[in-house]
Design a protein around this motif. Structure first.
Motif, mmCIF file in Angstrom:
data_model
loop_
_atom_site.group_PDB
_atom_site.id
_atom_site.type_symbol
_atom_site.label_atom_id
_atom_site.label_comp_id
_atom_site.label_asym_id
_atom_site.label_seq_id
_atom_site.Cartn_x
_atom_site.Cartn_y
_atom_site.Cartn_z
ATOM 1 N N GLN A 101 2.342 7.315 -6.930
ATOM 2 C CA GLN A 101 1.423 8.340 -7.430
ATOM 3 C C GLN A 101 1.912 9.737 -7.082
ATOM 4 O OE1 GLN A 101 -2.435 7.385 -5.854
ATOM 5 N NE2 GLN A 101 -2.551 5.380 -6.918
ATOM 6 N N THR A 134 0.826 -1.209 0.000
ATOM 7 C CA THR A 134 0.000 0.000 0.000
ATOM 8 C C THR A 134 0.857 1.254 0.000
ATOM 9 O OG1 THR A 134 -1.739 -1.205 1.175
ATOM 10 C CG2 THR A 134 -1.816 1.196 1.245
ATOM 11 N N ALA A 182 5.173 10.595 1.661
ATOM 12 C CA ALA A 182 4.937 9.270 1.060
ATOM 13 C C ALA A 182 6.210 8.424 1.083
ATOM 14 C CB ALA A 182 4.426 9.446 -0.384
ATOM 15 N N SER A 191 2.471 1.932 -3.460
ATOM 16 C CA SER A 191 1.563 2.478 -4.477
ATOM 17 C C SER A 191 1.324 3.962 -4.260
ATOM 18 C CB SER A 191 0.246 1.702 -4.435
ATOM 19 O OG SER A 191 -0.689 2.236 -5.347
ATOM 20 N N ASP A 192 1.087 4.384 -3.003
ATOM 21 C CA ASP A 192 0.874 5.808 -2.701
ATOM 22 C C ASP A 192 2.106 6.616 -3.064
ATOM 23 O OD1 ASP A 192 -1.578 5.041 -1.802
ATOM 24 O OD2 ASP A 192 -1.008 5.051 0.349
ATOM 25 N N ARG A 193 3.289 6.104 -2.768
ATOM 26 C CA ARG A 193 4.509 6.849 -3.063
ATOM 27 C C ARG A 193 4.706 7.029 -4.562
ATOM 28 N NH1 ARG A 193 9.909 3.740 -2.373
ATOM 29 N NH2 ARG A 193 8.991 2.904 -4.286
ATOM 30 N N SER A 215 4.401 16.444 -0.069
ATOM 31 C CA SER A 215 3.609 15.212 -0.212
ATOM 32 C C SER A 215 4.507 14.042 -0.579
ATOM 33 C CB SER A 215 2.534 15.426 -1.291
ATOM 34 O OG SER A 215 1.649 16.455 -0.922
#
Length: 987
Positions: free
Chosen positions: A265, A258, A765, A261-263, A761
């Motif tokens: 984007q 998880t 991340a 994936s966030d990092r 951000s």
């Protein structure tokens, strides 16, 4: 083994050669070695033992003093024995190490020990026919043929006096030591040691396995970060922590996916904003550069004009600089010409104004004159050398003459000095010769003084021993009287004692009647069997005390007698005075003798110095004559050369000074000619360079040289101007090229892009993703570590279980073998074997003891454990058939102890001979103990000894008992003489 012949010389108490023919003595199978106490009977047995093994038994072997003190100095100490063993007849000869006086001078020298073995009939297998001469080879061969060691031989062939009595009464430990020497049970001790060593090794291995399990458990607890439960199964605990670790890995993998994936984007959005911001920055930079370049147009025009003028001024400045350098060289040449003229005038030479050719011509004439003077320079130098040599020769002759005279005076005193040194050297040598004798005398006096100082103590010991013996005799007589009194009283009261046991209706043990009309009554106190036994025991103990006290008194008197014989009437005061005088003499001689080497060195140095001085005097005299002859010849040559040099020097101090002056003038003329020529050349070069400067100024378009120099720039400045112009043109072209790129079309320089929010951000991340990865890596590593450690833990547990079972079995078995643990009798394996051997000895000895004690006593072997937990197996008691009780051997009387000891010795000899598998023992010696027997018991013992000689065995008895002389017709008598013991062979 059978002995045939024994020869001893200067051995023990025998100063001369004595011969014992055992064949003649043992013809009847039994013979006697008879003599007074101390006559040397046992020494004959020592001689047999020494011939065979090179040592004597018992405490006598520890003294190592075998040579007879009364033997003549030239008599060799030697023992020769002829015997037959294993069917081979051989002759053994041995000599101990001893000291004899030196043939020359004082002191002693050491005779080394020797041994030889020669075959009389035929050699044994694998043995050389010529025999053996090495001590170790002789000993090994004898022991191999006999099949027994020295200790075994001393016990089974030479039955020693008192040894078996001590063995009979010994404790278990002492008895075990003797039996170990006789029966060679070292291999069983090795088995015990092997079990102990193996148990120790297995204990160490087991501890390694246990430590491995503990280490694995500790590392598992450390990896799992929890303590293992004390009451739970370790395997269940390991499975639990592994399951929890696997769950943690699964959870960490989901969280990491998880976060990754966030990092991705967030990073995509950040990359897009960075690309837009970079385009805006490039457009802004291009517009900014074009604006700045537009403001530098006038300055760039000035840079171009300055650069063109500097390039035109380069050839003008070059020729102008060369003209300045030539002008400086001309000025320098003029100064040099002026200096050369001044130097020539200073030397007093004329013609300084002449031209160059005239100057060179004059210098040539002076060089020719210098060539003539150069020939005389060598003679002038030689003249100075010869004059110095004349002075040196005069001084050398005078010094050598005085030196020869001084050496002659010094040599005059050497003969007297040599005579004095030679006398001192001879005295020191004589002192050294006497030192050894005086030192030996000092040692003897010290020993005698020590002996004399011990005499009072020995006398007191004798008095104490006599008093103790008297007290022991009194106690024995008292105990004997009490015993006889009790027996008499018991006999007197025997009727009353029997009457006390009568019962109505029961038969009388005396008359058989069942009626007892007038039973006898007691006449005073009755004496019972217990009281009589107690008195008998007290009488026996008192008798033993009397015998011991008598032995102690004899030993004390013998020690005092030996000390007095050695002192020969000398007192301690006399010996101390003689010892002091001897020490003083020894110190004086030692000090005097220490200087011998120094005096010899001094004599050699004096002789060498005399020879050196003689040689030096001859050399000095030759040196005087040589110096005088050389000086006379050299003086004539110096005088003739001086006249030639005086004419050549002219007005100068010497020829060298005149030549140096001419050399300086020639050099000044040459230098002036060179300077004048250089000045003319420099003037011509300057005129030519000035015309070239004028031409270069006109061609470059300058009015003057100074204008050209003002426009000139340094190379670095020209390079800098060129770089500035090139950089400005390149920057303008680059800015216009950036604005023309298609991807920047439509990009406004005033546009703003927000990068900070995107960066924040992305950072958050990234941190979240890294934390998830770290968590996953830690969980995975912990799971792998726990899996690896769990496998090691299982392997350690698998190794530990069989190791513990094996060690438990080995530990119990080792305790049993070493007499511990489940071994109820506390008997080790070695003790068990020795107990079996002792039981065989007891059986063999019982046969003879039963006969010698007329059926009363038998040996009883006991393997019971001792008191206080001591090891058992080596108990030896006697069964008294009269009482039916088993008694300790210590309770036997003196005569009974001798019978038991003799029976035990004979039984032990039979068992050891059978055990070792050695040669048949055809000769046997029994040493002393017969004096404790009464006539009847002696008859029984003699019958047993008669049985021993059955089958050809020869038995020799060693005793001073007079009655044995009447019983044994053929004997060997040892007689004590004034100068030593002698032998008498009688039949």
């Amino acid at each position: 083994m059978r002995l045939h012949r024994l020869e001893v010389e200067a051995f023990g108490p025998y100063p001369r050669r004595e011969v014992v023919d055992f064949d003649a003595l043992g013809a009847d199978g039994l013979f006697l070695l008879h003599g007074d106490t101390g006559a040397g009977k046992t020494t004959l047995l020592d001689a047999v033992a020494y011939a065979l093994f090179g040592r004597v038994p018992g405490a006598r072997g520890q003294v190592k003093r075998l040579r007879c003190d009364l033997a003549p100095p030239d008599a060799p100490s030697e023992v020769v024995l002829e015997l037959t063993v294993q069917g081979h007849r051989l002759r053994v000869a041995r000599s101990p190490e001893y000291e004899v006086p030196k043939r020359r001078g004082e002191g002693t020298t050491t005779k080394k020990a020797k041994a030889s073995l020669s075959w009389i009939d035929r050699p044994a297998q694998d043995q050389p026919a010529e025999g053996l001469t090495r001590i170790d080879e002789v000993s090994r061969t004898i022991q191999r043929l006999l099949g027994m060691s020295a200790e075994q031989f001393f016990q089974v062939v030479l039955l020693p006096q008192g040894e078996f009595a001590r063995f009979l009464r010994a404790e278990t430990t002492e008895r075990e030591q003797l039996l170990e020497r006789l029966f060679a049970t070292q291999r069983f001790a090795g088995v015990e040691r092997w079990f102990r060593d193996r148990r120790a090794a297995r204990r160490q291995d087991l501890e390694v396995y246990r430590q491995s399990v503990r280490d694995c458990t500790a590392r598992l607890a450390q990896a799992a970060q929890e303590e293992p439960p004390e009451d739970a199964d370790p395997a269940d605990w390991v499975a639990t922590i592994r399951h929890r670790a696997d769950q943690a890995v699964t959870e960490a993998e989901a969280a990491e996916a998880t976060a990754r994936s966030d990092r991705e984007q967030v990073e995509q959005r950040l990359a897009e904003r960075r690309e837009r911001a970079e385009r805006v920055r490039r457009v802004r930079a291009a517009h900014h550069n074009l604006t700045e370049l537009a403001g530098q147009t006038a300055q760039r025009a000035r840079w171009r004009e300055e650069l063109a003028a500097a390039r035109r001024a380069v050839p003008v400045t070059g020729v102008a600089a060369e003209a300045e350098r030539r002008a400086a060289r001309l000025e320098q040449a003029v100064r040099a010409e002026t200096d050369r003229v001044r130097d020539l005038v200073a030397m007093g030479a004329d013609g300084a104004e002449a031209e160059v050719p005239r100057l060179r011509e004059r210098a040539g004439r002076l060089r020719e004159e210098l060539g003539e003077l150069s020939t005389l320079l060598g003679e002038a130098e030689q003249q100075r050398t010869d004059q110095t040599r004349l002075t040196e020769l005069a001084a050398t002759a005078a010094h050598a003459a005085s030196q020869a005279e001084a050496i002659t005076e010094k040599l005059a005193g050497f003969p007297e000095r040599m005579r004095e040194l030679r006398g001192l050297r001879d005295a020191a040598a004589e002192a050294l010769v006497r030192v050894d004798g005086v030192r030996l005398r000092e040692t003897e006096l010290s020993e005698l003084l020590t002996q004399a100082n011990e005499v009072p103590a020995l006398e007191r010991a004798v008095r104490r021993a006599v008093d103790a013996e008297q007290r022991a005799v009194d106690r024995y007589q008292t105990a004997r009287s009490e015993l006889l009194d009790l027996r008499e009283r018991r006999l007197n009261g025997m009727a009353a004692e029997l009457a006390a046991g009568l019962r109505d209706g029961e038969s009388c043990p005396v008359c058989g009647s069942v009626e007892h009309p007038a039973p006898a009554g007691p006449d005073g106190d009755l004496v019972g069997d217990a009281a009589e036994q107690e008195a008998a025991e007290a009488e026996r103990i008192a008798g033993q005390g009397k015998e011991q006290a008598g032995g102690a008194r004899q030993e004390a008197e013998a020690a005092l007698d030996a000390a007095l014989r050695r002192l020969e009437g000398q007192t301690a005061e006399e010996l101390a005075e003689r010892l002091t005088e001897t020490k003083d003499e020894l110190a004086r001689l030692s000090k005097q003798g220490e200087g011998k080497a120094r005096l010899e060195d001094l004599m050699a140095a004096t002789e060498e110095e005399s020879a050196d001085l003689t040689t030096q005097r001859a050399n000095a005299e030759r040196e005087v004559a040589s110096a005088q002859a050389e000086r006379q010849a050299l003086a004539g040559r110096v005088e003739e050369r001086a006249r030639r040099l005086e004419a050549a020097r002219g007005e100068h101090a010497d020829v060298a000074a005149r030549r140096a002056h001419l050399v300086a003038v020639v050099e000044a003329l040459d230098a002036l000619a060179e300077a004048r020529s250089a000045r003319a050349s420099a003037q011509q070069a300057l005129d030519e360079q000035r015309a070239a400067v004028d031409t270069a100024v006109r061609e470059a378009g300058f009015d003057t040289v100074e204008a050209a120099r003002s426009a000139a720039r340094a190379d670095s400045a020209i390079t800098e101007l060129e770089r500035r112009l090139s950089d400005a043109e390149s920057a303008e072209a680059a800015a216009r090229a950036v604005l023309a790129e298609p991807e920047l079309s439509g990009v406004s320089p005033d546009e703003e892009v927000d990068l900070d929010a995107a960066r924040e951000s992305a950072r958050q991340a990234q941190a979240t993703a890294e934390a998830a990865v770290a968590t996953l890596r830690a969980a995975t590593e912990r799971a792998r570590t726990l899996e690896r450690l769990a496998e090691r833990f299982a392997e350690a547990e698998a190794r530990l279980a069989p190791a513990e079972a094996e060690f438990a079995e080995l530990d119990a078995l080792t305790d049993v073998v070493n007499g511990r643990g489940q071994n109820a009798r506390k008997m080790s394996l070695r003790s068990y074997v020795l107990a079996a051997r002792l039981e065989e000895v007891a059986v063999a000895a019982t046969v003879r003891l039963h006969t010698m004690s007329q059926g009363r006593y038998s040996f009883v072997h006991s393997d019971a454990a001792g008191s206080w937990g001591r090891r058992g197996g080596l108990g030896l008691d006697v069964l008294d058939d009269y009482s039916g009780a088993v008694r300790p051997a210590k309770t036997l009387s003196g005569g009974e102890s001798f019978l038991a000891s003799l029976a035990l010795a004979l039984g032990l000899a039979d068992v050891v001979a059978a055990e070792t598998g050695g040669a048949l023992l055809d000769t046997l010696f029994v040493d002393e103990g017969f004096g404790t027997l009464d006539a009847e018991t002696l008859d029984v013992v003699m019958d047993v000894l008669d049985e021993l000689r059955a089958g050809g065995r020869v038995v020799g008895l060693v005793s001073h008992v007079e009655e044995l002389r009447q019983r044994i017709p053929t004997r060997l008598r040892v007689r004590k003489a004034r100068t030593g013991s002698t032998l008498e062979l009688t039949a």
